[in-house]
Design a protein around this motif. Structure first.
Motif, short mmCIF file in Angstrom:
data_model
loop_
_atom_site.label_atom_id
_atom_site.label_comp_id
_atom_site.label_asym_id
_atom_site.label_seq_id
_atom_site.Cartn_x
_atom_site.Cartn_y
_atom_site.Cartn_z
N PHE A 190 0.77 -1.36 0.01
CA PHE A 190 0.09 0.22 0.14
C PHE A 190 0.76 1.26 -0.01
N VAL A 191 2.09 1.28 0.74
CA VAL A 191 3.00 2.36 0.94
C VAL A 191 3.75 2.59 -0.22
N TYR A 192 4.07 1.83 -1.13
CA TYR A 192 4.67 1.96 -2.42
C TYR A 192 3.51 2.41 -3.47
N GLU A 193 2.52 1.67 -3.45
CA GLU A 193 1.56 2.12 -4.53
C GLU A 193 1.01 3.76 -4.30
N LEU A 194 1.07 4.15 -3.09
CA LEU A 194 0.66 5.40 -2.75
C LEU A 194 1.88 6.24 -3.48
N ALA A 195 3.07 5.94 -3.00
CA ALA A 195 4.13 6.65 -3.55
C ALA A 195 4.20 6.77 -5.23
N GLU A 196 3.75 5.75 -5.92
CA GLU A 196 3.78 5.72 -7.50
C GLU A 196 2.53 6.68 -7.60
N ARG A 197 1.45 6.70 -7.06
CA ARG A 197 0.03 7.66 -7.45
C ARG A 197 0.69 9.06 -7.01
N LEU A 198 1.25 9.39 -5.87
CA LEU A 198 1.71 10.66 -5.70
C LEU A 198 2.65 11.22 -6.67
N ALA A 199 3.31 10.54 -7.22
CA ALA A 199 4.47 10.79 -8.17
C ALA A 199 3.63 11.43 -9.48
N LYS A 200 2.67 10.95 -9.62
CA LYS A 200 1.76 11.08 -11.02
C LYS A 200 1.17 12.54 -10.72
N ALA A 201 1.03 12.77 -9.41
CA ALA A 201 0.19 14.07 -9.12
C ALA A 201 1.07 15.40 -8.79
N MET A 202 2.31 15.14 -8.39
CA MET A 202 3.00 16.12 -7.85
C MET A 202 3.52 17.05 -9.08
N ASP A 203 3.57 18.17 -8.63
CA ASP A 203 4.11 19.54 -9.09
C ASP A 203 4.71 20.51 -8.34
N GLU A 204 5.53 21.62 -8.96
CA GLU A 204 6.36 22.27 -8.29
C GLU A 204 5.89 23.40 -7.16
#
Length: 273
Positions: A159-173
């Motif tokens: 769950f922790v790793y999947e969340l990171a992968e989804r967050l990486a798609k959403a992050m901006d500066e």
């Protein structure tokens, strides 16, 4: 609007806005910045009552002052409710004595995507203090921002790793992540220092895989270990490789009782200048 009311105001922090602002500012004014981090990706902050961990938290929040930040993703463990996966609050806003902070629904939808493990709801949000206590600090150091409040119900690696992968798609500066976590619980100060030093060393070496392993193997403790790992893995995926612990303390610093303490730590994840 569907607003999640303040659940621990008057308990973890003052419910009077004037007293609350004064308390937070008193911590911030005590801080001498250890680093100058211009490209902040995220911070790690404790979540105990402010009298115990507020000063430690201030070391991280002090770095956010005068930064151009539009969105804050807050990742919290769930202390009162178990559920598989990660829940993003399905309402419109969170309320604290300092006012309302709206949820960024558009970014939340990007994070959820088509995932079965990351979803909208109220699981873990109703009474959770670990997420709520971060918001007044944010309201003090930032002027205009929205939040994406996430509670992890099961901190298993999947769950922790999947969340990171989804967050990486959403992050901006204009977005940062706050990982909410305390350290070891109810050991002597000597034993707590030994356990919490493991977490400190791993964070300073930016080794999120090592932290996941250390937590799994009980080499250390962090009730928000999952949020920390998610933050660091997301940072790595976005090209950020620097992290440093800013301050570490324990509850005995406030109570004077070092026989049984809770450990606290703040840190920043940042890019090179």
């Amino acid at each position: 609007m569907k607003i999640r009311p303040a659940a621990v105001a008057g308990y973890f922090y003052p419910d009077d806005p004037i007293k609350l602002t004064a308390q937070i500012n008193s911590y911030l004014t005590q801080i001498v910045a250890k680093i100058s981090a211009n490209k902040i990706f995220g911070i790690i902050s404790p979540h105990a009552g402010y009298q115990y961990s507020g000063l430690t938290a201030a070391y991280a929040y002090n770095l956010l002052r005068d930064k151009s930040i539009d969105n804050v993703i807050i990742i919290s463990p769930s202390h009162r409710e178990y559920f598989p996966g990660c829940c993003i609050y399905a309402g419109d806003a969170y309320r604290t004595p300092l006012g309302i902070v709206e949820v960024n629904k558009e970014m939340s939808r990007v994070i959820v995507g088509g995932s079965k493990n990351i979803f909208f709801g109220e699981n873990g949000h109703k009474l959770e203090h670990a997420l709520e206590v971060q918001i007044p600090f944010l309201q003090t150091v930032l002027s205009d921002f929205s939040i994406i409040p996430i509670v992890i119900g099961d901190q298993s690696k999947i769950f922790v790793y999947e969340l990171a992968e989804r967050l990486a798609k959403a992050m901006d500066e204009k977005t940062i992540i706050v990982a909410s976590s305390d350290m070891s619980h109810f050991y002597s100060a000597i034993d707590a220092d030994r356990l919490d030093s493991v977490v400190e060393e791993i964070i300073n070496h930016f080794d999120y895989e090592g932290l996941q392993t250390a937590l799994d193997e009980k080499q250390c403790e962090a009730c928000g270990g999952g949020p920390i790992v998610s933050l660091m893995k997301t940072a790595s995926m976005k090209g950020y490789k620097n992290s440093i612990v800013l301050h570490r303390s324990d509850s005995g610093d406030e109570t004077g009782d070092k026989s049984e303490v809770v450990g606290y730590l703040s840190a920043v994840i940042y890019g090179g200048d």
